[in-house]
Design a protein around this motif. Structure first.
Motif, PDB file in Angstrom:
ATOM      1  N   GLN A 112       0.756  -1.092  -0.064  1.00 16.02           N
ATOM      2  CA  GLN A 112      -0.303   0.043   0.014  1.00 16.02           C
ATOM      3  C   GLN A 112       0.855   1.356   0.204  1.00 16.02           C
ATOM      4  O   GLN A 112       0.194   2.343  -0.436  1.00 16.02           O
ATOM      5  N   ALA A 113       2.045   1.148   0.197  1.00 19.80           N
ATOM      6  CA  ALA A 113       3.013   2.462   0.375  1.00 19.80           C
ATOM      7  C   ALA A 113       3.291   2.912  -0.828  1.00 19.80           C
ATOM      8  O   ALA A 113       3.492   4.096  -1.174  1.00 19.80           O
ATOM      9  N   PHE A 114       2.974   2.016  -1.842  1.00 19.83           N
ATOM     10  CA  PHE A 114       3.613   2.472  -3.279  1.00 19.83           C
ATOM     11  C   PHE A 114       2.423   3.036  -4.150  1.00 19.83           C
ATOM     12  O   PHE A 114       2.402   3.747  -4.953  1.00 19.83           O
ATOM     13  N   ILE A 115       1.221   2.650  -3.590  1.00 16.56           N
ATOM     14  CA  ILE A 115       0.037   3.240  -4.195  1.00 16.56           C
ATOM     15  C   ILE A 115      -0.329   4.473  -3.793  1.00 16.56           C
ATOM     16  O   ILE A 115      -0.407   4.832  -2.495  1.00 16.56           O
ATOM     17  N   GLY A 116      -0.284   5.435  -4.722  1.00 17.53           N
ATOM     18  CA  GLY A 116      -0.428   6.875  -4.382  1.00 17.53           C
ATOM     19  C   GLY A 116       0.998   7.673  -4.134  1.00 17.53           C
ATOM     20  O   GLY A 116       0.780   8.694  -3.868  1.00 17.53           O
ATOM     21  N   ALA A 117       1.966   6.682  -3.952  1.00 14.79           N
ATOM     22  CA  ALA A 117       3.059   7.605  -3.955  1.00 14.79           C
ATOM     23  C   ALA A 117       3.744   8.046  -4.991  1.00 14.79           C
ATOM     24  O   ALA A 117       4.887   8.921  -4.812  1.00 14.79           O
ATOM     25  N   GLU A 118       3.267   8.118  -6.198  1.00 15.34           N
ATOM     26  CA  GLU A 118       3.824   8.933  -7.387  1.00 15.34           C
ATOM     27  C   GLU A 118       5.318   8.462  -7.731  1.00 15.34           C
ATOM     28  O   GLU A 118       6.004   9.402  -8.360  1.00 15.34           O
ATOM     29  N   GLY A 119       5.492   7.338  -7.383  1.00 17.77           N
ATOM     30  CA  GLY A 119       6.938   6.980  -7.805  1.00 17.77           C
ATOM     31  C   GLY A 119       8.147   7.487  -6.973  1.00 17.77           C
ATOM     32  O   GLY A 119       9.351   7.336  -7.183  1.00 17.77           O
ATOM     33  N   ALA A 120       7.899   8.150  -5.741  1.00 15.59           N
ATOM     34  CA  ALA A 120       8.765   8.634  -4.948  1.00 15.59           C
ATOM     35  C   ALA A 120       9.368   7.807  -3.831  1.00 15.59           C
ATOM     36  O   ALA A 120      10.405   7.819  -3.462  1.00 15.59           O
ATOM     37  N   LEU A 121       8.886   6.345  -3.869  1.00 13.82           N
ATOM     38  CA  LEU A 121       9.331   5.361  -3.001  1.00 13.82           C
ATOM     39  C   LEU A 121       9.919   4.100  -3.712  1.00 13.82           C
ATOM     40  O   LEU A 121      10.709   3.593  -3.111  1.00 13.82           O
ATOM     41  N   GLY A 122       9.597   4.009  -5.108  1.00  9.66           N
ATOM     42  CA  GLY A 122      10.269   2.986  -5.754  1.00  9.66           C
ATOM     43  C   GLY A 122       9.401   3.091  -7.094  1.00  9.66           C
ATOM     44  O   GLY A 122       8.636   3.865  -7.410  1.00  9.66           O
TER      45      GLY A 122
END
Length: 474
Positions: free
Chosen positions: A196-206
């Motif tokens: 869930q961390a990657f969903i909505g993170a706009e590519g900022a985490l990976g």
């Protein structure tokens, strides 16, 4: 060492066609979809495999490059545009578009993140299944971008946002390691749900490279109607009535203002063929996988109740697929019609469904006082509280100058009103580079500290899409 020499390791990894540097070839990757920002990049990197993504991330980190993941480049907030001065390479996943598997018994679909949404929908349909994520840009947007922005679209009312559709994710982290959680499970409690961390993170985490999505049985049966709303029709109450009376079979409840409908007619140079009532119009659709459910009968009963309560002036039930398609074409043409009229300043606002009428009334009064004569086009997925509240650029005015003036002025009052009503300045577009000042303005210190902490935990060197969320990112 020249910049060309800096890029040689990428060429060795990805091949000549995997690294684009010629200005004419990279320009489409550097310009945001709304043409509000002209970015800059040393190169566009086009991997074919997860291993190549891992390799290019490691090369970027060692070579001092930033990376901006990009899907179909259809976003509205500059989240996939490389920012000048940051030495950011674009990572395009357009060559990673493989359908990995379809499970007709488990109702799941596994794809590369570069898969175009419409192609994923078609893959599901080929097995008698249905992927409900549906956007105006579905013919060109890609699943990785849908995940990065937590895309919403036309059927959130029944099926939820992208976040609600994702079962598994595969992503390359900022150090080149691989987070692989491509499970096809609906129940999986093994601690924090890290995907869930990657969903909505706009590519900022990976960089998301793969996804497993939920599917439904093919919705082969539909009943569709165009509702002409009476003056002061209580849209939240109508939406709630529809949900109750149709046993929640409504997949779409789209509000269309008379002004938006007029823009469509002006672009076509002809009457659009359907009318709005004094309170606007609603495009309503029910869906079912079973012919045993009498959808038209259910819809007609619901419309009769709404008419009896005085909420509607009239309603038109689609009698054929051609009539249904004509209704949908009107809704889908509104963004193009705004562009034809000179463009618009877009406000992607969400408020609780019960406060929609309050927002429209108070927002309209605010515009009448501050910007009399400016044309307002509002429409959207109001069944889930999302209103696209757009101001059309006046004839003869420069689009970019008008946009800057609105965003520096009355936009803040509209966002403040949404916040007062328990809403948000970003329903489905994300933050990107265009809304990071709004994130700072409408977030408390705890939220900002948590966002910064998560970013630092995943990407301490600032390799991944620096400049979204926080301008001071490395």
């Amino acid at each position: 060492m020249s910049q060309s020499d800096d890029l040689e390791p990428f060429r060795a990894l990805l091949g000549a066609t995997g690294v684009l540097t010629e200005p004419g070839m990279i320009r489409p990757y550097c310009r945001d979809h709304r043409e509000l920002m002209e970015g800059a990049t040393p190169a566009v990197l086009r991997p074919r495999t997860v291993e190549e993504v891992q390799g290019l991330v490691r090369l970027a980190r060692s070579g001092g490059f930033g990376l901006v993941p990009q899907g179909g480049n259809t976003g509205y907030v500059g989240g996939a545009t490389p920012e000048p001065g940051r030495r950011q390479c674009v990572v395009s996943l357009e060559r990673m578009a493989r359908i990995r598997s379809v499970d007709p018994l488990g109702f799941t679909l596994a794809c590369d993140a570069g898969t175009i949404l419409a192609e994923a929908q078609a893959a599901a349909a080929g097995h008698g299944l249905f992927l409900p994520l549906s956007l105006g840009s579905e013919g060109s947007c890609r699943l990785g971008g849908n995940i990065g922005t937590n895309a919403g679209g036309l059927q959130v009312l029944r099926y939820g946002m992208t976040r609600d559709l994702v079962l598994g994710i595969e992503a390359v982290l900022a150090d080149g390691s691989l987070f692989s959680d491509m499970r096809h499970l609906r129940k999986n409690n093994i601690g924090i749900d890290l995907k869930q961390a990657f969903i909505g993170a706009e590519g900022a985490l990976g960089i998301v490279t793969g996804v497993v999505l939920k599917l439904w049985p093919a919705q082969a049966h539909r009943a569709t109607a165009w509702l002409q709303l009476a003056a002061d029709a209580p849209v939240p109450e109508i939406a709630a009535t529809v949900r109750r009376e149709t046993a929640d079979l409504a997949s779409t409840f789209e509000l269309i203002s008379a002004a938006s409908l007029a823009l469509v007619g002006e672009m076509r140079g002809a009457d659009p063929g359907l009318q709005a009532g004094p309170g606007g119009a609603v495009l309503l659709e029910l869906q079912s996988s079973s012919a045993r459910i009498p959808l038209e009968e259910v819809l007609l009963g619901t419309l009769e109740e709404l008419l009896e309560r005085g909420f509607l002036e009239d309603a038109v039930l689609a009698q054929s697929e051609a009539q249904r398609r004509a209704m949908w074409t009107i809704r889908e043409t509104i963004p193009e019609a705004e562009k034809h009229a000179g463009g618009s300043v877009k406000h992607d606002i969400a408020v609780p469904v019960s406060r929609i009428a309050d927002f429209l009334e108070r927002g309209g009064a605010l515009l009448a006082e501050r910007l009399p004569g400016v044309r307002l086009s509002f429409y959207g997925h109001v069944g889930d509280g999302n209103i696209h509240y757009n101001l059309v650029v006046p004839p003869g005015e420069d689009r970019l100058a008008f946009t800057r003036a609105i965003e520096a002025g009355i936009a803040h009052d509209l966002y403040a009103l949404a916040a007062e009503l328990g809403g948000s300045f970003s329903a489905e577009y994300g933050i990107g580079r265009f809304k990071r000042d709004l994130l700072a303005r409408y977030s408390d210190e705890t939220r900002l500290a948590l966002l910064a902490g998560v970013k630092n935990a995943f990407d301490p060197d600032g390799v991944m899409n620096a400049g979204i969320w926080f301008a001071q990112d490395r």
